[in-house]
Design a protein around this motif. Structure first.
Motif, PDB file in Angstrom:
ATOM      1  N   ALA A  89      21.690  40.531  32.108  1.00 29.36           N
ATOM      2  CA  ALA A  89      22.010  39.352  31.822  1.00 29.36           C
ATOM      3  C   ALA A  89      20.893  38.519  30.989  1.00 29.36           C
ATOM      4  O   ALA A  89      19.706  38.782  31.353  1.00 29.36           O
ATOM      5  CB  ALA A  89      22.327  38.269  32.918  1.00 29.36           C
ATOM      6  N   ASN A  90      21.265  37.867  30.086  1.00 31.61           N
ATOM      7  CA  ASN A  90      20.174  37.079  29.245  1.00 31.61           C
ATOM      8  C   ASN A  90      20.513  35.692  29.133  1.00 31.61           C
ATOM      9  O   ASN A  90      21.137  35.306  28.056  1.00 31.61           O
ATOM     10  CB  ASN A  90      20.063  37.634  27.790  1.00 31.61           C
ATOM     11  N   PRO A 129      28.494  37.522  36.493  1.00 29.02           N
ATOM     12  CA  PRO A 129      27.445  36.634  37.212  1.00 29.02           C
ATOM     13  C   PRO A 129      26.986  35.656  36.211  1.00 29.02           C
ATOM     14  O   PRO A 129      26.684  35.905  34.934  1.00 29.02           O
ATOM     15  CB  PRO A 129      26.370  37.326  37.916  1.00 29.02           C
ATOM     16  N   TYR A 130      26.758  34.464  36.658  1.00 26.78           N
ATOM     17  CA  TYR A 130      26.122  33.430  35.452  1.00 26.78           C
ATOM     18  C   TYR A 130      24.653  32.940  36.055  1.00 26.78           C
ATOM     19  O   TYR A 130      24.524  32.534  37.344  1.00 26.78           O
ATOM     20  CB  TYR A 130      27.320  32.249  35.487  1.00 26.78           C
ATOM     21  N   PHE A 131      23.830  32.671  35.219  1.00 27.53           N
ATOM     22  CA  PHE A 131      22.481  32.249  35.574  1.00 27.53           C
ATOM     23  C   PHE A 131      22.169  31.185  34.295  1.00 27.53           C
ATOM     24  O   PHE A 131      21.907  31.657  33.094  1.00 27.53           O
ATOM     25  CB  PHE A 131      21.765  33.476  35.286  1.00 27.53           C
ATOM     26  N   GLY A 132      22.178  30.074  34.572  1.00 30.68           N
ATOM     27  CA  GLY A 132      21.684  29.190  33.653  1.00 30.68           C
ATOM     28  C   GLY A 132      22.232  27.773  34.028  1.00 30.68           C
ATOM     29  O   GLY A 132      22.387  27.555  35.171  1.00 30.68           O
ATOM     30  N   VAL A 133      22.205  26.701  32.987  1.00 31.00           N
ATOM     31  CA  VAL A 133      22.448  25.373  33.393  1.00 31.00           C
ATOM     32  C   VAL A 133      23.913  25.147  33.073  1.00 31.00           C
ATOM     33  O   VAL A 133      24.403  25.396  31.969  1.00 31.00           O
ATOM     34  CB  VAL A 133      21.739  24.611  32.311  1.00 31.00           C
ATOM     35  N   ARG A 134      24.276  24.485  34.148  1.00 36.42           N
ATOM     36  CA  ARG A 134      25.860  23.916  34.090  1.00 36.42           C
ATOM     37  C   ARG A 134      25.679  22.452  33.594  1.00 36.42           C
ATOM     38  O   ARG A 134      25.187  21.493  34.347  1.00 36.42           O
ATOM     39  CB  ARG A 134      26.572  24.221  35.412  1.00 36.42           C
ATOM     40  N   HIS A 135      26.742  22.131  32.604  1.00 34.75           N
ATOM     41  CA  HIS A 135      26.739  20.681  31.948  1.00 34.75           C
ATOM     42  C   HIS A 135      27.600  19.784  32.904  1.00 34.75           C
ATOM     43  O   HIS A 135      27.631  18.698  32.808  1.00 34.75           O
ATOM     44  CB  HIS A 135      26.626  20.699  30.639  1.00 34.75           C
ATOM     45  N   ALA A 136      28.582  20.540  33.445  1.00 35.05           N
ATOM     46  CA  ALA A 136      29.848  19.783  34.174  1.00 35.05           C
ATOM     47  C   ALA A 136      29.730  20.338  35.470  1.00 35.05           C
ATOM     48  O   ALA A 136      29.582  21.516  35.651  1.00 35.05           O
ATOM     49  CB  ALA A 136      30.614  20.080  33.358  1.00 35.05           C
ATOM     50  N   ALA A 191      30.929  22.063  38.982  1.00 34.88           N
ATOM     51  CA  ALA A 191      31.811  23.161  39.426  1.00 34.88           C
ATOM     52  C   ALA A 191      32.712  22.734  40.499  1.00 34.88           C
ATOM     53  O   ALA A 191      33.894  23.228  40.752  1.00 34.88           O
ATOM     54  CB  ALA A 191      31.127  24.426  39.600  1.00 34.88           C
ATOM     55  N   GLY A 192      32.115  21.572  41.176  1.00 30.27           N
ATOM     56  CA  GLY A 192      32.963  21.311  42.289  1.00 30.27           C
ATOM     57  C   GLY A 192      32.260  21.944  43.698  1.00 30.27           C
ATOM     58  O   GLY A 192      31.846  23.209  43.522  1.00 30.27           O
ATOM     59  N   TYR A 193      32.289  21.344  44.707  1.00 26.10           N
ATOM     60  CA  TYR A 193      32.015  22.133  45.874  1.00 26.10           C
ATOM     61  C   TYR A 193      32.741  23.250  46.375  1.00 26.10           C
ATOM     62  O   TYR A 193      33.828  23.243  46.342  1.00 26.10           O
ATOM     63  CB  TYR A 193      32.088  20.971  47.099  1.00 26.10           C
ATOM     64  N   GLY A 194      31.784  24.154  46.654  1.00 23.31           N
ATOM     65  CA  GLY A 194      32.723  25.571  47.307  1.00 23.31           C
ATOM     66  C   GLY A 194      33.254  26.511  46.117  1.00 23.31           C
ATOM     67  O   GLY A 194      33.353  27.500  46.433  1.00 23.31           O
ATOM     68  N   ARG A 195      33.061  25.995  44.785  1.00 21.60           N
ATOM     69  CA  ARG A 195      33.605  27.079  43.889  1.00 21.60           C
ATOM     70  C   ARG A 195      32.500  28.150  43.376  1.00 21.60           C
ATOM     71  O   ARG A 195      31.391  27.970  43.505  1.00 21.60           O
ATOM     72  CB  ARG A 195      33.688  26.152  42.356  1.00 21.60           C
ATOM     73  N   GLU A 196      33.354  29.346  42.992  1.00 22.38           N
ATOM     74  CA  GLU A 196      32.231  30.312  42.666  1.00 22.38           C
ATOM     75  C   GLU A 196      31.188  29.994  41.360  1.00 22.38           C
ATOM     76  O   GLU A 196      32.136  29.380  40.426  1.00 22.38           O
ATOM     77  CB  GLU A 196      32.963  31.469  42.491  1.00 22.38           C
ATOM     78  N   GLY A 197      30.223  30.175  41.074  1.00 22.14           N
ATOM     79  CA  GLY A 197      29.403  30.013  40.118  1.00 22.14           C
ATOM     80  C   GLY A 197      29.470  31.021  38.864  1.00 22.14           C
ATOM     81  O   GLY A 197      28.979  30.852  37.807  1.00 22.14           O
ATOM     82  N   GLY A 198      30.133  31.941  38.948  1.00 24.52           N
ATOM     83  CA  GLY A 198      30.162  33.002  37.989  1.00 24.52           C
ATOM     84  C   GLY A 198      31.177  32.835  36.893  1.00 24.52           C
ATOM     85  O   GLY A 198      32.079  31.820  37.116  1.00 24.52           O
ATOM     86  N   GLN A 242      31.114  24.108  29.397  1.00 22.00           N
ATOM     87  CA  GLN A 242      30.550  23.285  30.504  1.00 22.00           C
ATOM     88  C   GLN A 242      29.127  24.123  30.885  1.00 22.00           C
ATOM     89  O   GLN A 242      28.579  23.404  31.736  1.00 22.00           O
ATOM     90  CB  GLN A 242      31.397  23.249  31.773  1.00 22.00           C
ATOM     91  N   ARG A 243      28.733  25.145  30.176  1.00 26.18           N
ATOM     92  CA  ARG A 243      27.486  25.839  30.807  1.00 26.18           C
ATOM     93  C   ARG A 243      26.779  26.311  29.190  1.00 26.18           C
ATOM     94  O   ARG A 243      27.382  26.291  28.108  1.00 26.18           O
ATOM     95  CB  ARG A 243      27.609  26.994  31.516  1.00 26.18           C
ATOM     96  N   SER A 244      25.591  26.249  29.609  1.00 26.72           N
ATOM     97  CA  SER A 244      24.648  27.058  28.737  1.00 26.72           C
ATOM     98  C   SER A 244      25.151  28.420  28.149  1.00 26.72           C
ATOM     99  O   SER A 244      25.460  29.000  28.958  1.00 26.72           O
ATOM    100  CB  SER A 244      23.294  27.159  29.017  1.00 26.72           C
ATOM    101  N   THR A 245      24.859  28.841  26.986  1.00 24.84           N
ATOM    102  CA  THR A 245      25.497  30.111  26.428  1.00 24.84           C
ATOM    103  C   THR A 245      24.413  31.264  27.255  1.00 24.84           C
ATOM    104  O   THR A 245      23.378  31.097  27.393  1.00 24.84           O
ATOM    105  CB  THR A 245      25.195  30.302  24.986  1.00 24.84           C
TER     106      THR A 245
END
Length: 174
Positions: free
Chosen positions: A59-60, A88-95, A97-104, A158-161
């Motif tokens: 992942a980059n 899987p997601y690694f980075g900045v989320r701009h909006a 995700a809500g509590y308990g939601r998966e980040g991927g 909602q997230r960085s590329t």
């Protein structure tokens, strides 16, 4: 040297060479798969079948270093007009995700605005499609190469590329 010492060295040498050759054969055999792509014709046939998968090794994230994904589940699976994505997601989320939601990045459904473009001169194929995860718009741009390697870029609302590097293969039967 004495004859006994020479026999011992010869035996040790044969053992080391044999062990090394066996290790190389096992390592090479372990990476061989019937679903792997080896040339541009195989890649064209695989993509036109619309029954293929991508598994990523790296992942980059934008603004960060490479993250090794080996051993972590991730895939993009195409089956006809449908696609299933789990990355899987690694980075900045701009909006939020809500509590308990998966980040991927997850998506399962039709590959909307699906487009395939081939570059026979450079021996690569590009696949673009879109989807939605909740209220988030997802845009996928995938570049597939004749040696079976892949490069995937994911843009979202909602997230960085983020991009991924991996391999393309036939979908394995479960």
């Amino acid at each position: 040297m004495r004859p006994k010492e020479l026999r011992g060295l010869r035996t040790a040498f044969i053992f080391i060479v044999s062990f090394t050759l066996i290790a190389i054969m096992v390592a090479c055999g372990g990476t061989s798969s019937t679903g792997q792509v080896h040339n541009y014709d195989e890649l064209q046939n695989l993509i036109s079948s619309r029954d293929f998968q991508i598994e990523n090794d790296w992942a980059n994230p934008s603004g960060g270093g490479n993250i090794n994904l080996i051993g972590n589940p991730n895939f993009i699976r195409f089956s006809g007009d449908s696609v299933e994505v789990y990355l899987p997601y690694f980075g900045v989320r701009h909006a939020g995700a809500g509590y308990g939601r998966e980040g991927g990045i997850k998506y399962k459904g039709p590959a909307e605005d699906f487009n395939i473009s081939e570059n026979a001169e450079k021996k690569n194929i590009e696949v673009d499609f879109e989807g939605k995860q909740g209220g988030e718009n997802l845009e996928f741009h995938i570049k597939l190469f004749a040696n079976g390697s892949s490069f995937t870029s994911v843009n979202t609302s909602q997230r960085s590329t983020i991009s991924y590097q991996g391999t393309v293969s036939r979908v394995e039967e479960e």
